[in-house]
Design an enzyme around this catalytic site. Structure first.
Site, PDB file in Angstrom:
ATOM      1  N   HIS A  77     -17.649 -28.839 -17.514  1.00  0.00           N
ATOM      2  CA  HIS A  77     -17.204 -27.530 -17.050  1.00  0.00           C
ATOM      3  C   HIS A  77     -16.755 -27.622 -15.592  1.00  0.00           C
ATOM      4  CE1 HIS A  77     -19.486 -25.061 -20.316  1.00  0.00           C
ATOM      5  NE2 HIS A  77     -18.631 -25.938 -20.812  1.00  0.00           N
ATOM      6  N   GLU A  79     -17.596 -25.906 -12.978  1.00  0.00           N
ATOM      7  CA  GLU A  79     -18.710 -25.876 -12.028  1.00  0.00           C
ATOM      8  C   GLU A  79     -19.380 -27.248 -11.945  1.00  0.00           C
ATOM      9  OE1 GLU A  79     -18.974 -21.958 -14.477  1.00  0.00           O
ATOM     10  OE2 GLU A  79     -18.214 -23.995 -14.750  1.00  0.00           O
ATOM     11  N   CYS A 105     -21.804 -20.624 -17.671  1.00  0.00           N
ATOM     12  CA  CYS A 105     -22.661 -20.702 -18.860  1.00  0.00           C
ATOM     13  C   CYS A 105     -24.086 -21.067 -18.421  1.00  0.00           C
ATOM     14  CB  CYS A 105     -22.122 -21.749 -19.831  1.00  0.00           C
ATOM     15  SG  CYS A 105     -22.369 -23.455 -19.267  1.00  0.00           S
ATOM     16  N   CYS A 108     -24.370 -24.571 -16.709  1.00  0.00           N
ATOM     17  CA  CYS A 108     -23.875 -24.549 -15.337  1.00  0.00           C
ATOM     18  C   CYS A 108     -24.784 -23.734 -14.429  1.00  0.00           C
ATOM     19  CB  CYS A 108     -22.442 -24.018 -15.297  1.00  0.00           C
ATOM     20  SG  CYS A 108     -21.261 -25.165 -16.052  1.00  0.00           S
TER      21      CYS A 108
END
Length: 149
Positions: A77, A79, A105, A108
């Site tokens: 992801h 992040e 999410c 993260c």
């Protein structure tokens, strides 16, 4: 008209997201401290590996809804990539904030908490209530802003 700092950094995350190789959702992130960008990241496969634009999306093939079964994706992801980039280059991010095009999410959110990031500013929603609980319990400030396209 000159953009606010929040608008400025959120616009940058949108440009970062344009590098994404994800077929389902393009996400960008920027870690910022004292109005300086420390690291950026977008969602995509690990460096040097074939990305989803080349291989196709396993999650799409299996009909997995957004926000579920993250482990069945070959990509990191945005992040995660921003936090990793800071680590690779020896940049301390404790006490910083992260701007993200989409609500983080749960995976993260846990990384953001452990990295010592104190504020998350995001634009788009994501179907993950547990991430919101984690931020709340950890005392990480979460701010949703609207973005003018």
């Amino acid at each position: 008209m000159r953009p606010s700092w929040e608008e400025y950094f959120m616009q940058i995350t949108q440009v970062v997201a344009s590098r994404s190789t994800c077929l389902r959702r393009k996400v960008g992130a920027a870690i910022v401290k004292d109005n300086r960008i420390l690291a950026t990241g977008y969602n995509g496969a690990p460096a040097g590996l074939a990305h989803c634009m080349e291989r196709g999306c396993l999650r799409e093939k299996l009909g997995i809804p957004s926000g579920q079964r993250h482990e069945l994706c070959r990509a990191l992801h945005a992040e995660q990539n921003a936090i990793i980039q800071a680590a690779v280059h020896g940049t301390a991010i404790q006490g910083s904030m992260i701007y993200v095009t989409t609500q983080p999410c749960v995976m993260c959110s846990k990384m953001i908490v452990n990295a010592g990031i104190k504020k998350v500013i995001f634009a788009g929603d994501y179907p993950d209530e547990l991430s919101l609980e984690i931020f709340n319990e950890a005392g990480v400030e979460l701010i949703r802003i609207s973005v003018n396209d």
